[in-house]
Scaffold this motif. Structure first.
Motif, PDB file in Angstrom:
ATOM      1  N   VAL A 266     -45.018   1.990  -6.251  1.00  0.00           N
ATOM      2  CA  VAL A 266     -44.626   0.580  -6.178  1.00  0.00           C
ATOM      3  C   VAL A 266     -44.292   0.037  -7.574  1.00  0.00           C
ATOM      4  O   VAL A 266     -44.200  -1.173  -7.772  1.00  0.00           O
ATOM      5  CB  VAL A 266     -45.729  -0.276  -5.511  1.00  0.00           C
ATOM      6  CG1 VAL A 266     -45.932   0.159  -4.071  1.00  0.00           C
ATOM      7  CG2 VAL A 266     -47.038  -0.185  -6.297  1.00  0.00           C
ATOM      8  N   ALA A 267     -44.139   0.937  -8.522  1.00  0.00           N
ATOM      9  CA  ALA A 267     -43.694   0.582  -9.883  1.00  0.00           C
ATOM     10  C   ALA A 267     -44.602  -0.430 -10.573  1.00  0.00           C
ATOM     11  O   ALA A 267     -44.132  -1.296 -11.312  1.00  0.00           O
ATOM     12  CB  ALA A 267     -42.243   0.076  -9.855  1.00  0.00           C
ATOM     13  N   CYS A 268     -45.918  -0.304 -10.351  1.00  0.00           N
ATOM     14  CA  CYS A 268     -46.836  -1.230 -11.021  1.00  0.00           C
ATOM     15  C   CYS A 268     -46.929  -0.921 -12.515  1.00  0.00           C
ATOM     16  O   CYS A 268     -47.316  -1.758 -13.317  1.00  0.00           O
ATOM     17  CB  CYS A 268     -48.216  -1.165 -10.381  1.00  0.00           C
ATOM     18  SG  CYS A 268     -49.078   0.397 -10.686  1.00  0.00           S
ATOM     19  N   GLY A 269     -46.644   0.322 -12.896  1.00  0.00           N
ATOM     20  CA  GLY A 269     -46.626   0.703 -14.315  1.00  0.00           C
ATOM     21  C   GLY A 269     -47.958   1.154 -14.871  1.00  0.00           C
ATOM     22  O   GLY A 269     -48.045   1.541 -16.040  1.00  0.00           O
ATOM     23  N   ASN A 270     -49.022   1.136 -14.059  1.00  0.00           N
ATOM     24  CA  ASN A 270     -50.351   1.516 -14.584  1.00  0.00           C
ATOM     25  C   ASN A 270     -50.359   2.906 -15.202  1.00  0.00           C
ATOM     26  O   ASN A 270     -51.012   3.146 -16.218  1.00  0.00           O
ATOM     27  CB  ASN A 270     -51.392   1.472 -13.454  1.00  0.00           C
ATOM     28  CG  ASN A 270     -51.881   0.068 -13.188  1.00  0.00           C
ATOM     29  OD1 ASN A 270     -51.512  -0.856 -13.910  1.00  0.00           O
ATOM     30  ND2 ASN A 270     -52.674  -0.095 -12.149  1.00  0.00           N
ATOM     31  N   CYS A 271     -49.652   3.825 -14.589  1.00  0.00           N
ATOM     32  CA  CYS A 271     -49.720   5.224 -15.043  1.00  0.00           C
ATOM     33  C   CYS A 271     -49.007   5.428 -16.377  1.00  0.00           C
ATOM     34  O   CYS A 271     -49.294   6.389 -17.091  1.00  0.00           O
ATOM     35  CB  CYS A 271     -49.136   6.143 -13.985  1.00  0.00           C
ATOM     36  SG  CYS A 271     -47.489   5.649 -13.456  1.00  0.00           S
ATOM     37  N   THR A 272     -48.098   4.558 -16.725  1.00  0.00           N
ATOM     38  CA  THR A 272     -47.335   4.771 -17.964  1.00  0.00           C
ATOM     39  C   THR A 272     -48.246   4.668 -19.183  1.00  0.00           C
ATOM     40  O   THR A 272     -47.933   5.215 -20.231  1.00  0.00           O
ATOM     41  CB  THR A 272     -46.193   3.735 -18.111  1.00  0.00           C
ATOM     42  OG1 THR A 272     -46.770   2.423 -18.110  1.00  0.00           O
ATOM     43  CG2 THR A 272     -45.194   3.857 -16.970  1.00  0.00           C
TER      44      THR A 272
ATOM     45  N   ALA B 149     -51.688   5.968  -4.261  1.00  0.00           N
ATOM     46  CA  ALA B 149     -51.910   7.426  -4.385  1.00  0.00           C
ATOM     47  C   ALA B 149     -50.576   8.177  -4.411  1.00  0.00           C
ATOM     48  O   ALA B 149     -50.339   9.098  -3.629  1.00  0.00           O
ATOM     49  CB  ALA B 149     -52.808   7.926  -3.256  1.00  0.00           C
ATOM     50  N   ALA B 150     -49.730   7.788  -5.362  1.00  0.00           N
ATOM     51  CA  ALA B 150     -48.367   8.334  -5.384  1.00  0.00           C
ATOM     52  C   ALA B 150     -48.245   9.672  -6.111  1.00  0.00           C
ATOM     53  O   ALA B 150     -47.204  10.321  -6.039  1.00  0.00           O
ATOM     54  CB  ALA B 150     -47.429   7.309  -6.037  1.00  0.00           C
ATOM     55  N   PHE B 151     -49.307  10.082  -6.829  1.00  0.00           N
ATOM     56  CA  PHE B 151     -49.209  11.338  -7.596  1.00  0.00           C
ATOM     57  C   PHE B 151     -49.391  12.554  -6.690  1.00  0.00           C
ATOM     58  O   PHE B 151     -50.295  12.592  -5.858  1.00  0.00           O
ATOM     59  CB  PHE B 151     -50.262  11.362  -8.715  1.00  0.00           C
ATOM     60  CG  PHE B 151     -49.867  10.485  -9.851  1.00  0.00           C
ATOM     61  CD1 PHE B 151     -49.034  10.968 -10.853  1.00  0.00           C
ATOM     62  CD2 PHE B 151     -50.275   9.168  -9.900  1.00  0.00           C
ATOM     63  CE1 PHE B 151     -48.637  10.149 -11.893  1.00  0.00           C
ATOM     64  CE2 PHE B 151     -49.883   8.345 -10.930  1.00  0.00           C
ATOM     65  CZ  PHE B 151     -49.064   8.825 -11.926  1.00  0.00           C
TER      66      PHE B 151
HETATM   67  S1  SF4 Z   1     -47.224   6.061  -9.610  1.00  0.00           S
HETATM   68 FE1  SF4 Z   1     -48.853   4.679  -8.951  1.00  0.00          FE
HETATM   69  S2  SF4 Z   1     -49.679   3.847 -10.863  1.00  0.00           S
HETATM   70 FE2  SF4 Z   1     -47.681   4.729 -11.356  1.00  0.00          FE
HETATM   71  S3  SF4 Z   1     -46.241   3.019 -11.196  1.00  0.00           S
HETATM   72 FE3  SF4 Z   1     -46.244   4.084  -9.223  1.00  0.00          FE
HETATM   73  S4  SF4 Z   1     -47.742   2.976  -7.987  1.00  0.00           S
HETATM   74 FE4  SF4 Z   1     -48.114   2.388 -10.135  1.00  0.00          FE
END
Ligand code: SF4
Ligand code: SF4
Length: 279
Positions: free
Chosen positions: A9-15, A83-85
């Motif tokens: 959902v492109a929240c950006g947390n993982c970056t 849980a996109a990974f």
């Molecule tokens: S992979 Fe998960 S944490 Fe990273 S931007 Fe997408 S939804 Fe957010």
């Protein structure tokens, strides 16, 4: 490692958690994406973020509605909300990336986790570095920059040309196709890892020469190099042999790790009867 674009959902947390800066929000797809060439398969993103299983469509809708109302709706910073990974099934040669970059994965060649070698830390048991020796650990790469195997090979070849012997129980040595020349097997030369340690031992008389050699090779590499020196202390717990050489070369010395010598090389430890298990 991959990110499922249907879930992200492109929240950006993982970056923020990727030590290689390999994750970015693709401006066209509007999804987080992994630069496969830069990713070292360290699994920090997968293991470091809590994985929630919210429905992606719901999260996107809520974020869109809230954005229209000028309200920010962001998941907690340590969470991937959907849980996109999705870790890949790693095969050779890519699997070497994980072996050197995920500290929880033991190396096949040595069974040791992390960079795969105990170095001088267990010297009381292994006796790798004897009196009159210097054990050098030459670490190439760091989080944020990493290192490719062709760069490690450049260092190994220079050391081999100087007649230096490589530690046998070291993962880099086990990946050499020709230990005498420091040549690493062809099929992994382009692979990138977070960092790796080349391990050698030389007589004290060669310590200064080796440090200069490492400095020279480092100039040609697109990464950082750290040198560790392991030596035997005298009976007063001091090193008065190698330390002055390193100080003359400009190093400010700090005692880093001290092996207390509690292990005993080659001595079997008797197991008390009550602890013995019969099978
Ligand atoms: S992979 Fe998960 S944490 Fe990273 S931007 Fe997408 S939804 Fe957010
Ligand atoms: S596995 Fe490691 S290097 Fe690869 S994207 Fe995840 S955090 Fe970054």
């Amino acid at each position: 490692m991959r990110i499922n674009p249907k879930k992200c959902v492109a929240c950006g947390n993982c970056t923020y958690v990727c030590p290689m800066g390999a994750i970015y929000i693709d401006p066209v797809m509007k999804r987080a994406t992994i630069d496969r060439d830069e990713c070292v398969e360290c699994y920090t993103c997968f293991n470091g973020l809590s994985q929630e299983h919210l429905p992606p469509t719901l999260v996107r809708t809520v974020r869109t509605v809230f954005a229209a109302l000028r309200i920010r709706f962001e998941p907690e910073p340590d969470v991937c909300p959907t849980a996109a990974f999705e870790p890949d099934e790693l095969v050779w040669p890519r699997v070497v990336r994980r072996a050197f970059s995920d500290p929880r994965v033991p190396h096949e060649s040595t069974g040791v986790e992390g960079r795969g070698t105990e170095e001088v830390k267990t010297n009381d048991v292994t006796g790798r570095v004897g009196p009159g020796d210097v054990g050098f650990t030459i670490e190439l790469g760091r989080p944020g920059i990493g290192v490719r195997f062709y760069e490690i090979q450049e260092m190994c070849r220079a050391l081999a040309a100087a007649g230096v012997a490589f530690e046998v129980k070291n993962p880099i040595t086990s990946l050499m196709s020709d230990v005498a020349t420091g040549t690493i097997r062809d099929d992994i030369l382009g692979e990138k890892v977070l960092s790796a340690i080349v391990e050698i031992k030389v007589p004290v008389a060669r310590a200064e020469e080796i440090v200069h050699l490492v400095w020279d090779v480092e100039q040609r590499l697109d990464t950082v190099v750290s040198i560790g020196a392991g030596v035997r202390c005298d009976e007063r717990g001091q090193d008065t042999v190698v330390a002055p050489i390193l100080e003359r070369l400009g190093y400010r010395l700090e005692r880093a790790k001290t092996n207390m010598g509690l292990g005993r090389r080659g001595e079997a430890v008797p197991v008390p009867e009550r602890e013995m298990v019969s099978t």
